[in-house]
Motif scaffolding. Structure first.
Motif, PDB file in Angstrom:
ATOM      1  N   GLN A   1       0.810  -1.191   0.000  1.00 31.12           N
ATOM      2  CA  GLN A   1       0.000   0.000   0.000  1.00 31.12           C
ATOM      3  C   GLN A   1       0.858   1.262   0.000  1.00 31.12           C
ATOM      4  O   GLN A   1       0.530   2.220  -0.687  1.00 31.12           O
ATOM      5  CB  GLN A   1      -0.921   0.020   1.217  1.00 31.12           C
ATOM      6  CG  GLN A   1      -2.164  -0.824   1.052  1.00 31.12           C
ATOM      7  CD  GLN A   1      -3.052  -0.712   2.281  1.00 31.12           C
ATOM      8  OE1 GLN A   1      -2.564  -0.534   3.389  1.00 31.12           O
ATOM      9  NE2 GLN A   1      -4.341  -0.817   2.072  1.00 31.12           N
ATOM     10  N   ALA A   2       1.921   1.238   0.771  1.00 31.67           N
ATOM     11  CA  ALA A   2       2.781   2.419   0.843  1.00 31.67           C
ATOM     12  C   ALA A   2       3.395   2.714  -0.522  1.00 31.67           C
ATOM     13  O   ALA A   2       3.500   3.874  -0.916  1.00 31.67           O
ATOM     14  CB  ALA A   2       3.869   2.225   1.894  1.00 31.67           C
ATOM     15  N   ASP A   3       3.810   1.672  -1.240  1.00 28.29           N
ATOM     16  CA  ASP A   3       4.385   1.863  -2.573  1.00 28.29           C
ATOM     17  C   ASP A   3       3.363   2.462  -3.526  1.00 28.29           C
ATOM     18  O   ASP A   3       3.681   3.346  -4.319  1.00 28.29           O
ATOM     19  CB  ASP A   3       4.917   0.545  -3.136  1.00 28.29           C
ATOM     20  CG  ASP A   3       6.201   0.097  -2.460  1.00 28.29           C
ATOM     21  OD1 ASP A   3       6.850   0.942  -1.820  1.00 28.29           O
ATOM     22  OD2 ASP A   3       6.550  -1.091  -2.574  1.00 28.29           O
ATOM     23  N   ALA A   4       2.139   1.976  -3.455  1.00 21.64           N
ATOM     24  CA  ALA A   4       1.084   2.507  -4.326  1.00 21.64           C
ATOM     25  C   ALA A   4       0.823   3.976  -4.002  1.00 21.64           C
ATOM     26  O   ALA A   4       0.639   4.800  -4.901  1.00 21.64           O
ATOM     27  CB  ALA A   4      -0.189   1.682  -4.178  1.00 21.64           C
ATOM     28  N   GLY A   5       0.797   4.308  -2.725  1.00 25.13           N
ATOM     29  CA  GLY A   5       0.592   5.699  -2.324  1.00 25.13           C
ATOM     30  C   GLY A   5       1.728   6.583  -2.774  1.00 25.13           C
ATOM     31  O   GLY A   5       1.507   7.712  -3.222  1.00 25.13           O
ATOM     32  N   ALA A   6       2.955   6.085  -2.652  1.00 23.44           N
ATOM     33  CA  ALA A   6       4.118   6.863  -3.077  1.00 23.44           C
ATOM     34  C   ALA A   6       4.095   7.081  -4.587  1.00 23.44           C
ATOM     35  O   ALA A   6       4.412   8.173  -5.067  1.00 23.44           O
ATOM     36  CB  ALA A   6       5.406   6.158  -2.666  1.00 23.44           C
ATOM     37  N   LYS A   7       3.718   6.044  -5.326  1.00 28.58           N
ATOM     38  CA  LYS A   7       3.645   6.174  -6.783  1.00 28.58           C
ATOM     39  C   LYS A   7       2.564   7.172  -7.190  1.00 28.58           C
ATOM     40  O   LYS A   7       2.749   7.971  -8.098  1.00 28.58           O
ATOM     41  CB  LYS A   7       3.389   4.812  -7.434  1.00 28.58           C
ATOM     42  CG  LYS A   7       4.600   3.918  -7.433  1.00 28.58           C
ATOM     43  CD  LYS A   7       4.326   2.602  -8.122  1.00 28.58           C
ATOM     44  CE  LYS A   7       5.561   1.717  -8.051  1.00 28.58           C
ATOM     45  NZ  LYS A   7       5.349   0.426  -8.704  1.00 28.58           N
ATOM     46  N   PHE A   9       1.489   9.671  -5.353  1.00 31.74           N
ATOM     47  CA  PHE A   9       1.999  10.997  -4.986  1.00 31.74           C
ATOM     48  C   PHE A   9       2.987  11.497  -6.035  1.00 31.74           C
ATOM     49  O   PHE A   9       2.915  12.656  -6.464  1.00 31.74           O
ATOM     50  CB  PHE A   9       2.663  10.951  -3.617  1.00 31.74           C
ATOM     51  CG  PHE A   9       3.326  12.240  -3.247  1.00 31.74           C
ATOM     52  CD1 PHE A   9       2.578  13.309  -2.777  1.00 31.74           C
ATOM     53  CD2 PHE A   9       4.698  12.395  -3.383  1.00 31.74           C
ATOM     54  CE1 PHE A   9       3.188  14.510  -2.453  1.00 31.74           C
ATOM     55  CE2 PHE A   9       5.316  13.588  -3.064  1.00 31.74           C
ATOM     56  CZ  PHE A   9       4.562  14.647  -2.594  1.00 31.74           C
ATOM     57  N   GLU A  10       3.915  10.645  -6.460  1.00 34.93           N
ATOM     58  CA  GLU A  10       4.911  11.035  -7.461  1.00 34.93           C
ATOM     59  C   GLU A  10       4.242  11.407  -8.775  1.00 34.93           C
ATOM     60  O   GLU A  10       4.607  12.400  -9.408  1.00 34.93           O
ATOM     61  CB  GLU A  10       5.904   9.899  -7.695  1.00 34.93           C
ATOM     62  CG  GLU A  10       6.912   9.735  -6.581  1.00 34.93           C
ATOM     63  CD  GLU A  10       7.880   8.597  -6.854  1.00 34.93           C
ATOM     64  OE1 GLU A  10       8.178   8.337  -8.039  1.00 34.93           O
ATOM     65  OE2 GLU A  10       8.328   7.973  -5.877  1.00 34.93           O
ATOM     66  N   ARG A  11       3.250  10.622  -9.178  1.00 43.62           N
ATOM     67  CA  ARG A  11       2.553  10.895 -10.437  1.00 43.62           C
ATOM     68  C   ARG A  11       1.822  12.234 -10.358  1.00 43.62           C
ATOM     69  O   ARG A  11       1.879  13.034 -11.284  1.00 43.62           O
ATOM     70  CB  ARG A  11       1.569   9.774 -10.751  1.00 43.62           C
ATOM     71  CG  ARG A  11       0.939   9.886 -12.117  1.00 43.62           C
ATOM     72  CD  ARG A  11       0.169   8.613 -12.476  1.00 43.62           C
ATOM     73  NE  ARG A  11      -0.210   8.532 -13.846  1.00 43.62           N
ATOM     74  CZ  ARG A  11      -1.098   9.308 -14.460  1.00 43.62           C
ATOM     75  NH1 ARG A  11      -1.661  10.281 -13.811  1.00 43.62           N
ATOM     76  NH2 ARG A  11      -1.402   9.121 -15.724  1.00 43.62           N
ATOM     77  N   GLU A  12       1.129  12.482  -9.260  1.00 46.34           N
ATOM     78  CA  GLU A  12       0.424  13.755  -9.098  1.00 46.34           C
ATOM     79  C   GLU A  12       1.397  14.924  -9.073  1.00 46.34           C
ATOM     80  O   GLU A  12       1.112  15.991  -9.629  1.00 46.34           O
ATOM     81  CB  GLU A  12      -0.428  13.728  -7.836  1.00 46.34           C
ATOM     82  CG  GLU A  12      -1.641  12.827  -7.950  1.00 46.34           C
ATOM     83  CD  GLU A  12      -2.436  12.727  -6.661  1.00 46.34           C
ATOM     84  OE1 GLU A  12      -2.051  13.367  -5.655  1.00 46.34           O
ATOM     85  OE2 GLU A  12      -3.445  12.012  -6.662  1.00 46.34           O
ATOM     86  N   HIS A  13       2.542  14.719  -8.447  1.00 43.06           N
ATOM     87  CA  HIS A  13       3.574  15.762  -8.406  1.00 43.06           C
ATOM     88  C   HIS A  13       4.090  16.046  -9.816  1.00 43.06           C
ATOM     89  O   HIS A  13       4.250  17.210 -10.206  1.00 43.06           O
ATOM     90  CB  HIS A  13       4.707  15.329  -7.479  1.00 43.06           C
ATOM     91  CG  HIS A  13       5.786  16.346  -7.326  1.00 43.06           C
ATOM     92  ND1 HIS A  13       5.598  17.544  -6.681  1.00 43.06           N
ATOM     93  CD2 HIS A  13       7.071  16.353  -7.768  1.00 43.06           C
ATOM     94  CE1 HIS A  13       6.722  18.238  -6.716  1.00 43.06           C
ATOM     95  NE2 HIS A  13       7.625  17.535  -7.380  1.00 43.06           N
ATOM     96  N   GLU A  14       4.355  15.006 -10.591  1.00 45.79           N
ATOM     97  CA  GLU A  14       4.833  15.180 -11.963  1.00 45.79           C
ATOM     98  C   GLU A  14       3.790  15.878 -12.821  1.00 45.79           C
ATOM     99  O   GLU A  14       4.120  16.753 -13.635  1.00 45.79           O
ATOM    100  CB  GLU A  14       5.205  13.826 -12.570  1.00 45.79           C
ATOM    101  CG  GLU A  14       6.455  13.225 -11.964  1.00 45.79           C
ATOM    102  CD  GLU A  14       6.698  11.791 -12.394  1.00 45.79           C
ATOM    103  OE1 GLU A  14       5.865  11.226 -13.142  1.00 45.79           O
ATOM    104  OE2 GLU A  14       7.721  11.217 -11.983  1.00 45.79           O
ATOM    105  N   ILE A  15       2.530  15.537 -12.644  1.00 46.20           N
ATOM    106  CA  ILE A  15       1.455  16.194 -13.396  1.00 46.20           C
ATOM    107  C   ILE A  15       1.390  17.670 -13.032  1.00 46.20           C
ATOM    108  O   ILE A  15       1.234  18.531 -13.898  1.00 46.20           O
ATOM    109  CB  ILE A  15       0.107  15.484 -13.142  1.00 46.20           C
ATOM    110  CG1 ILE A  15       0.112  14.107 -13.817  1.00 46.20           C
ATOM    111  CG2 ILE A  15      -1.058  16.329 -13.638  1.00 46.20           C
ATOM    112  CD1 ILE A  15      -1.077  13.239 -13.445  1.00 46.20           C
ATOM    113  N   SER A  16       1.525  17.956 -11.751  1.00 45.92           N
ATOM    114  CA  SER A  16       1.499  19.344 -11.300  1.00 45.92           C
ATOM    115  C   SER A  16       2.658  20.135 -11.903  1.00 45.92           C
ATOM    116  O   SER A  16       2.465  21.270 -12.378  1.00 45.92           O
ATOM    117  CB  SER A  16       1.563  19.394  -9.777  1.00 45.92           C
ATOM    118  OG  SER A  16       1.606  20.723  -9.330  1.00 45.92           O
TER     119      SER A  16
END
Length: 74
Positions: A1-7, A9-16
């Motif tokens: 779950q933590a890996d999925a959450g981190a991924k 977060f990273e994807r949303e950050h990259e989109i931003s």
């Protein structure tokens, strides 16, 4: 779950970051168009000149300081 959450977060950050870069590019292109049109440095709201200091700080500015302040208060 933590890996999925981190991924996620990273994807949303990259989109931003991508959206911010796209917005900045559009603002720069708009400023270049205003240079071509001869309207660069003129406030789009009131038609008064945008101050030299503001243009040095934000070359893509389209509003003078008083108009920008009014816009931000809304």
């Amino acid at each position: 779950q933590a890996d999925a959450g981190a991924k996620t977060f990273e994807r949303e950050h990259e989109i931003s970051l991508t959206n911010n870069a796209r917005d900045l590019l559009l603002q720069i292109e708009r400023a270049l168009q205003r240079l071509d049109d001869g309207t660069y440095g003129v406030c789009e709201n009131c038609g008064e000149p945008i101050g030299k200091g503001r243009l040095q700080a934000a070359p893509r500015a389209t509003l003078c300081i008083p108009c920008k302040q009014r816009e931000e208060r809304r």
